[in-house]
Design an enzyme around this catalytic site. Structure first.
Site, short mmCIF file in Angstrom:
data_model
loop_
_atom_site.label_atom_id
_atom_site.label_comp_id
_atom_site.label_asym_id
_atom_site.label_seq_id
_atom_site.Cartn_x
_atom_site.Cartn_y
_atom_site.Cartn_z
N CYS A 1 48.19 -29.54 -39.22
CA CYS A 1 48.89 -30.81 -38.95
C CYS A 1 47.91 -31.97 -38.87
O CYS A 1 48.33 -33.12 -38.83
CB CYS A 1 49.72 -30.70 -37.69
N LYS B 1 57.64 -17.31 -28.16
CA LYS B 1 58.16 -16.85 -29.45
C LYS B 1 57.20 -17.28 -30.54
O LYS B 1 57.07 -18.46 -30.85
CB LYS B 1 59.54 -17.45 -29.74
N TRP C 1 52.97 -20.72 -37.67
CA TRP C 1 52.20 -19.70 -38.40
C TRP C 1 50.83 -20.19 -38.85
O TRP C 1 50.00 -19.39 -39.27
CB TRP C 1 52.99 -19.23 -39.64
N LEU D 1 53.76 -32.08 -33.17
CA LEU D 1 54.61 -32.05 -34.37
C LEU D 1 53.85 -32.44 -35.63
O LEU D 1 52.62 -32.31 -35.68
CB LEU D 1 55.82 -32.96 -34.13
N GLY E 1 55.10 -27.38 -34.18
CA GLY E 1 55.81 -27.11 -35.44
C GLY E 1 56.25 -28.42 -36.07
O GLY E 1 55.62 -29.47 -35.83
N SER E 2 57.32 -28.36 -36.82
CA SER E 2 57.75 -29.55 -37.56
C SER E 2 58.44 -30.56 -36.64
O SER E 2 59.02 -30.20 -35.61
CB SER E 2 58.71 -29.14 -38.67
P1 ADP Z 1 56.78 -24.89 -39.92
O1 ADP Z 1 57.11 -25.95 -40.90
O2 ADP Z 1 55.39 -24.92 -39.39
O3 ADP Z 1 57.27 -23.50 -40.30
P2 ADP Z 1 58.89 -24.97 -37.98
O4 ADP Z 1 59.15 -26.11 -37.06
O5 ADP Z 1 59.93 -24.61 -38.97
O6 ADP Z 1 57.52 -25.35 -38.64
O7 ADP Z 1 58.52 -23.66 -37.18
C1 ADP Z 1 57.67 -23.63 -36.08
C2 ADP Z 1 58.18 -22.63 -35.10
O8 ADP Z 1 59.49 -23.00 -34.68
C3 ADP Z 1 58.30 -21.21 -35.63
O9 ADP Z 1 58.00 -20.30 -34.57
C4 ADP Z 1 59.74 -21.13 -35.99
O10 ADP Z 1 60.21 -19.79 -35.99
C5 ADP Z 1 60.36 -21.92 -34.88
N1 ADP Z 1 61.70 -22.43 -35.17
C6 ADP Z 1 62.20 -22.79 -36.37
N2 ADP Z 1 63.49 -23.17 -36.24
C7 ADP Z 1 63.81 -23.06 -34.93
C8 ADP Z 1 64.99 -23.30 -34.16
N3 ADP Z 1 66.11 -23.77 -34.70
N4 ADP Z 1 64.93 -23.05 -32.83
C9 ADP Z 1 63.81 -22.60 -32.27
N5 ADP Z 1 62.68 -22.36 -32.93
C10 ADP Z 1 62.67 -22.58 -34.25
#
Ligand code: ADP
Length: 482
Positions: free
Chosen positions: A289, A180, A156, A256, A233-234
């Site tokens: 990040c 997604k 996001w 990441l 993402g994370s």
């Molecule tokens: P942030 O800390 O930036 O929200 P996330 O890693 O939680 O980072 O989220 C980044 C993306 O990964 C988002 O699109 C989120 O919906 C998606 N995401 C979170 N959990 C999962 C999962 N278990 N499987 C696939 N995608 C996921």
């Protein structure tokens, strides 16, 4: 919603060239983080709809990869132009769902669009090789081909740029993609799909599936049609997705978490360092990040730097990103606020002092005061963990070796920054930092022509630049007897 072109606000997912709802009819609500107000909803899709999108991507693949690179490039160019023509609408949508100030949203749209322009150009330069034969009757040739159907999961914090940085090279290379987007910011993604369609990207080449992260993500990683996953993402979720991809040996690109050190040496231009720290730390309210996460300042300039940074931070203007003159919006959600507070409390309990901010902003909601902590001990959690918020912890250091050791003492390795003038020091420190990106005498490092990516637990692969398209290509070696 005040948009010049209201058809950019899409509340359905985009699969196989059609705007569709979830089979279940379920939806997810999307709220404006600045006001808490409901913006709208998007379909809450799961594995079944995702499978449909993957199968559409498989059907679309042969015709898409068979186009000439120039043909694909022309469509990417058109998509880039449409983004720029609709920059204001796209920026408004982004600020509404993400919270960043309009000026930053406009900047992100231009940055996001630049990846489409750049990779369209690069599509035409996917060269192979002729290798001198190892035997007199052999000719050896290397060609590069698209990997195939790819999947992308995006965050996001950069709702547009993290999409085009993946879809740009994928489509340029001749791959198709199922995306997604983050559930907090789906509208930027859906607007991009609308513009892709107008640009002549054929149905099925790019689908956008909104919905349950676990279910959509689970199908993307387990479906054998998908040959590659690209994720931003994370680290925690990246690790999980990589493990899921191990079953089919899918290729993965991962961008990441980071824990960027920002180092100010005694010989730095202090005003430039303060300016760099301000943009690196507080841009997007600390939610990138590559944001400076910990600031190391050398003994001799420590106090002067603190005073100058305090003065600069006092000029930040916090508020709703749609309003004029705002430099800093809200945090994305309550969890983000809790993390900042946790890091402040932890550091203070270990001896740090708050010299600016330190608490939720009077505006309420998820607004938080830009914060500076001084005399932070190296045992503080913020030395090791990513804050992702408007907190600048200042550590003191004595010499080069010490600060390099501090900087590298983390599982992360995305971006690092330092300010110094001595030429020998510049090279020594740049080479010693275990990071994928090093900003030297600058706080801003991202652009489409340079390779972005991390080492260690910060990820795999590079995005942008001439290297970025490699992540979507396979190398094939042809051994030809003559
Ligand atoms: P942030 O800390 O930036 O929200 P996330 O890693 O939680 O980072 O989220 C980044 C993306 O990964 C988002 O699109 C989120 O919906 C998606 N995401 C979170 N959990 C999962 C999962 N278990 N499987 C696939 N995608 C996921």
């Amino acid at each position: 919603m005040q948009l010049k072109d209201s058809s950019l606000f899409r509340q359905q997912a985009y699969i196989d060239g059609a705007w569709v709802d979830a089979d279940s009819g379920l939806t997810l609500k999307v709220n404006n983080p600045a006001t808490g107000e409901l913006i709208g909803s998007v379909p809450k899709m799961g594995a079944v709809e995702t499978r449909r999108a993957i199968e559409a991507a498989e059907r679309a693949l042969p015709a898409w990869r068979a186009l000439t690179a120039k043909d694909r490039a022309n469509r990417l160019r058109r998509w880039f132009e449409l983004m720029m023509q609709n920059q204001e609408d796209l920026a408004r949508l982004m600020t509404l769902e993400q919270g960043k100030p309009l000026v930053e949203s406009r900047g992100e749209i231009a940055y996001a669009a630049s990846f489409l322009e750049w990779f369209g150009e690069e599509a035409k330069r996917v060269y192979g090789d002729m290798i001198p034969g190892h035997q007199a009757d052999k000719r050896l040739m290397v060609i590069k081909q698209p990997i195939g159907v790819t999947a992308a999961i995006t965050p996001w914090n950069f709702p547009s740029a993290m999409i085009t940085r993946k879809a740009g090279p994928a489509l340029a290379a001749g791959c198709t993609m199922v995306l997604k987007p983050a559930s907090q910011t789906p509208y930027s993604a859906l607007a991009l799909a609308e513009l892709a369609e107008r640009a002549g990207i054929p149905k099925g080449v790019l689908s956008v599936v909104t919905g349950s992260a676990g279910e959509v993500g689970g199908e993307l990683t387990s479906n054998p049609i998908v040959r590659k996953l690209t994720f931003t993402g994370s680290t925690e979720i990246g690790r999980q997705l990589m493990a899921e991809c191990a079953k089919d040996i899918k290729k993965v690109s991962l961008e990441l978490g980071g824990n960027a050190p920002f180092i100010v040496f005694d010989d730095a231009d202090l005003d430039a360092a303060v300016e760099g720290a301000l943009v690196s730390k507080y841009r997007n309210n600390g939610q990138t990040c590559v944001c400076a996460n910990r600031l190391y300042v050398q003994d001799g300039v420590y106090d002067a730097f603190v005073d100058k940074l305090k003065a600069a931070v006092a000029k930040l203007n916090i508020g709703n990103g749609l309003d004029d003159g705002i430099t800093t919006g809200p945090l994305i959600d309550a969890k983000a606020v809790a993390k900042v507070q946790e890091h402040i409390e932890d550091a203070v309990s270990k001896g740090a002092r708050v010299v600016s901010g330190g608490k939720p902003h009077a505006l309420g909601g998820t607004f938080f005061e830009p914060t500076i902590l001084v005399d932070v001990p190296k045992e503080a959690a913020v030395a090791k963990e990513e804050t992702f918020g408007p907190l600048a912890p200042l550590f003191r250091f004595r010499d080069e070796d010490e600060v390099i050791a501090f900087s590298n003492d983390t599982e992360y390795g995305l971006a690092a920054y330092f300010y110094a003038r001595d030429m020998g020091r510049v090279f020594r420190v740049a080479e010693a930092l275990e990071y994928g990106i090093v900003g030297i005498n600058t706080g801003i490092i991202s652009n489409e022509v340079a390779p972005f990516g991390g080492v260690k637990a910060s990820g795999l692969g590079r995005e942008g630049s001439k290297y970025g398209i490699d992540d979507y290509l396979e190398i094939k070696y042809l051994c030809i007897g003559v």
